[in-house]
Design a protein around this motif. Structure first.
Motif, PDB file in Angstrom:
ATOM      1  N   ASN A  40       0.815  -1.223   0.000  1.00 29.61           N
ATOM      2  CA  ASN A  40       0.000   0.000   0.000  1.00 29.61           C
ATOM      3  C   ASN A  40       0.846   1.268   0.000  1.00 29.61           C
ATOM      4  OD1 ASN A  40      -2.338  -1.509   0.019  1.00 29.61           O
ATOM      5  ND2 ASN A  40      -2.506  -1.498   2.249  1.00 29.61           N
ATOM      6  N   GLN A  41       1.927   1.286   0.739  1.00 30.63           N
ATOM      7  CA  GLN A  41       2.724   2.503   0.835  1.00 30.63           C
ATOM      8  C   GLN A  41       3.540   2.767  -0.417  1.00 30.63           C
ATOM      9  OE1 GLN A  41       4.873   3.066   4.429  1.00 30.63           O
ATOM     10  NE2 GLN A  41       6.038   4.789   3.653  1.00 30.63           N
ATOM     11  N   TYR A  42       4.132   1.725  -0.990  1.00 26.38           N
ATOM     12  CA  TYR A  42       5.038   1.938  -2.115  1.00 26.38           C
ATOM     13  C   TYR A  42       4.412   1.667  -3.476  1.00 26.38           C
ATOM     14  CZ  TYR A  42       8.575   2.387   1.444  1.00 26.38           C
ATOM     15  OH  TYR A  42       9.298   2.801   2.530  1.00 26.38           O
ATOM     16  N   GLY A  43       3.190   1.174  -3.492  1.00 23.11           N
ATOM     17  CA  GLY A  43       2.494   0.996  -4.756  1.00 23.11           C
ATOM     18  C   GLY A  43       2.889  -0.237  -5.542  1.00 23.11           C
ATOM     19  N   PHE A  44       3.534  -1.198  -4.916  1.00 24.39           N
ATOM     20  CA  PHE A  44       3.862  -2.449  -5.600  1.00 24.39           C
ATOM     21  C   PHE A  44       2.588  -3.269  -5.745  1.00 24.39           C
ATOM     22  CE2 PHE A  44       7.970  -2.136  -3.001  1.00 24.39           C
ATOM     23  CZ  PHE A  44       8.559  -1.305  -3.938  1.00 24.39           C
ATOM     24  N   SER A  45       2.583  -4.132  -6.726  1.00 25.29           N
ATOM     25  CA  SER A  45       1.466  -5.068  -6.795  1.00 25.29           C
ATOM     26  C   SER A  45       1.739  -6.219  -5.831  1.00 25.29           C
ATOM     27  CB  SER A  45       1.288  -5.594  -8.219  1.00 25.29           C
ATOM     28  OG  SER A  45       2.327  -6.477  -8.545  1.00 25.29           O
ATOM     29  N   LEU A  46       0.676  -6.825  -5.354  1.00 22.21           N
ATOM     30  CA  LEU A  46       0.816  -7.951  -4.430  1.00 22.21           C
ATOM     31  C   LEU A  46       1.541  -9.104  -5.106  1.00 22.21           C
ATOM     32  CD1 LEU A  46       0.154  -9.053  -1.645  1.00 22.21           C
ATOM     33  CD2 LEU A  46      -2.041  -9.813  -2.533  1.00 22.21           C
ATOM     34  N   LYS A  47       1.303  -9.279  -6.384  1.00 23.00           N
ATOM     35  CA  LYS A  47       1.937 -10.351  -7.140  1.00 23.00           C
ATOM     36  C   LYS A  47       3.450 -10.147  -7.226  1.00 23.00           C
ATOM     37  CE  LYS A  47       1.593 -10.568 -11.669  1.00 23.00           C
ATOM     38  NZ  LYS A  47       1.088 -10.772 -13.029  1.00 23.00           N
ATOM     39  N   SER A  48       3.888  -8.940  -7.521  1.00 23.09           N
ATOM     40  CA  SER A  48       5.326  -8.702  -7.655  1.00 23.09           C
ATOM     41  C   SER A  48       6.027  -8.769  -6.312  1.00 23.09           C
ATOM     42  CB  SER A  48       5.597  -7.363  -8.336  1.00 23.09           C
ATOM     43  OG  SER A  48       5.158  -6.307  -7.514  1.00 23.09           O
ATOM     44  N   PHE A  49       5.382  -8.305  -5.252  1.00 22.94           N
ATOM     45  CA  PHE A  49       6.006  -8.367  -3.931  1.00 22.94           C
ATOM     46  C   PHE A  49       6.128  -9.809  -3.455  1.00 22.94           C
ATOM     47  CE2 PHE A  49       6.110  -7.933   0.722  1.00 22.94           C
ATOM     48  CZ  PHE A  49       7.173  -7.062   0.841  1.00 22.94           C
ATOM     49  N   SER A  50       5.117 -10.615  -3.666  1.00 22.70           N
ATOM     50  CA  SER A  50       5.157 -12.020  -3.264  1.00 22.70           C
ATOM     51  C   SER A  50       6.133 -12.817  -4.116  1.00 22.70           C
ATOM     52  CB  SER A  50       3.766 -12.638  -3.358  1.00 22.70           C
ATOM     53  OG  SER A  50       2.894 -11.987  -2.480  1.00 22.70           O
ATOM     54  N   PHE A  51       6.355 -12.369  -5.352  1.00 25.60           N
ATOM     55  CA  PHE A  51       7.279 -13.064  -6.245  1.00 25.60           C
ATOM     56  C   PHE A  51       8.696 -13.098  -5.682  1.00 25.60           C
ATOM     57  CE2 PHE A  51      10.320 -12.863  -9.807  1.00 25.60           C
ATOM     58  CZ  PHE A  51      10.097 -14.129 -10.326  1.00 25.60           C
ATOM     59  N   VAL A  52       9.083 -12.077  -4.950  1.00 24.24           N
ATOM     60  CA  VAL A  52      10.422 -12.040  -4.355  1.00 24.24           C
ATOM     61  C   VAL A  52      10.621 -13.217  -3.405  1.00 24.24           C
ATOM     62  CG1 VAL A  52      11.949 -10.708  -2.857  1.00 24.24           C
ATOM     63  CG2 VAL A  52      10.636  -9.564  -4.620  1.00 24.24           C
ATOM     64  N   PHE A  53       9.635 -13.519  -2.591  1.00 24.12           N
ATOM     65  CA  PHE A  53       9.744 -14.620  -1.650  1.00 24.12           C
ATOM     66  C   PHE A  53       9.693 -15.973  -2.363  1.00 24.12           C
ATOM     67  CE2 PHE A  53       8.080 -11.037   0.745  1.00 24.12           C
ATOM     68  CZ  PHE A  53       9.062 -10.946   1.716  1.00 24.12           C
ATOM     69  N   THR A  54       8.898 -16.068  -3.408  1.00 26.17           N
ATOM     70  CA  THR A  54       8.843 -17.294  -4.198  1.00 26.17           C
ATOM     71  C   THR A  54      10.178 -17.528  -4.893  1.00 26.17           C
ATOM     72  OG1 THR A  54       6.486 -16.959  -4.562  1.00 26.17           O
ATOM     73  CG2 THR A  54       7.625 -18.465  -6.058  1.00 26.17           C
ATOM     74  N   LEU A  55      10.724 -16.492  -5.479  1.00 25.03           N
ATOM     75  CA  LEU A  55      12.012 -16.605  -6.154  1.00 25.03           C
ATOM     76  C   LEU A  55      13.107 -16.996  -5.172  1.00 25.03           C
ATOM     77  CD1 LEU A  55      13.475 -16.278  -8.850  1.00 25.03           C
ATOM     78  CD2 LEU A  55      13.875 -13.902  -8.235  1.00 25.03           C
ATOM     79  N   SER A  56      13.072 -16.436  -3.991  1.00 24.11           N
ATOM     80  CA  SER A  56      14.047 -16.778  -2.961  1.00 24.11           C
ATOM     81  C   SER A  56      13.972 -18.263  -2.604  1.00 24.11           C
ATOM     82  CB  SER A  56      13.809 -15.917  -1.722  1.00 24.11           C
ATOM     83  OG  SER A  56      14.596 -16.359  -0.655  1.00 24.11           O
ATOM     84  N   ALA A  57      12.781 -18.782  -2.423  1.00 23.84           N
ATOM     85  CA  ALA A  57      12.616 -20.200  -2.085  1.00 23.84           C
ATOM     86  C   ALA A  57      13.098 -21.106  -3.214  1.00 23.84           C
ATOM     87  CB  ALA A  57      11.162 -20.495  -1.759  1.00 23.84           C
TER      88      ALA A  57
END
Length: 106
Positions: A40-57
């Motif tokens: 909400n604060q930075y305007g990222f999409s939920l999909k792109s923000f969650s992708f970071v954690f998926t990519l990390s795993a």
């Protein structure tokens, strides 16, 4: 191997497991508390923000066998000395850092 030596080895193994598992599990479970405020604060999409954690795993899952083989072959200290600086500074030298997050500012 005497009984005292075996006890110390198992104690060290259990302590190492708890040291590694504790913070990792906390980080993996607590990040969900920060998804909506950051999105909400930075305007990222939920999909792109969650992708970071998926990519990390995915990267951890794919790299673990290679790192384990390297530790078995050349030892723990050389692997740690070579891998940690590369893993820590690789995102900083990337020509296009975090492409899913790059977009128009809010």
């Amino acid at each position: 191997m005497n009984e005292q030596s075996g006890y110390r080895k198992w104690t060290a193994l259990v302590a190492a497991f708890l040291i590694m598992a504790g913070p990792y599990s906390i980080i993996n479970t607590i990040h969900s508390l920060f998804i909506h405020p950051v999105v909400n604060q930075y305007g990222f999409s939920l999909k792109s923000f969650s992708f970071v954690f998926t990519l990390s795993a995915i990267v951890i899952a794919l790299a673990s066998p290679a790192v384990g083989r390297a530790v078995g072959t050349i030892g723990l200290r050389p692997v740690m000395v070579r891998c940690w600086p590369a893993a820590a500074f690789l995102p900083m030298v990337s020509p296009d850092p975090l492409p899913p997050f790059m977009g128009s500012p809010p």
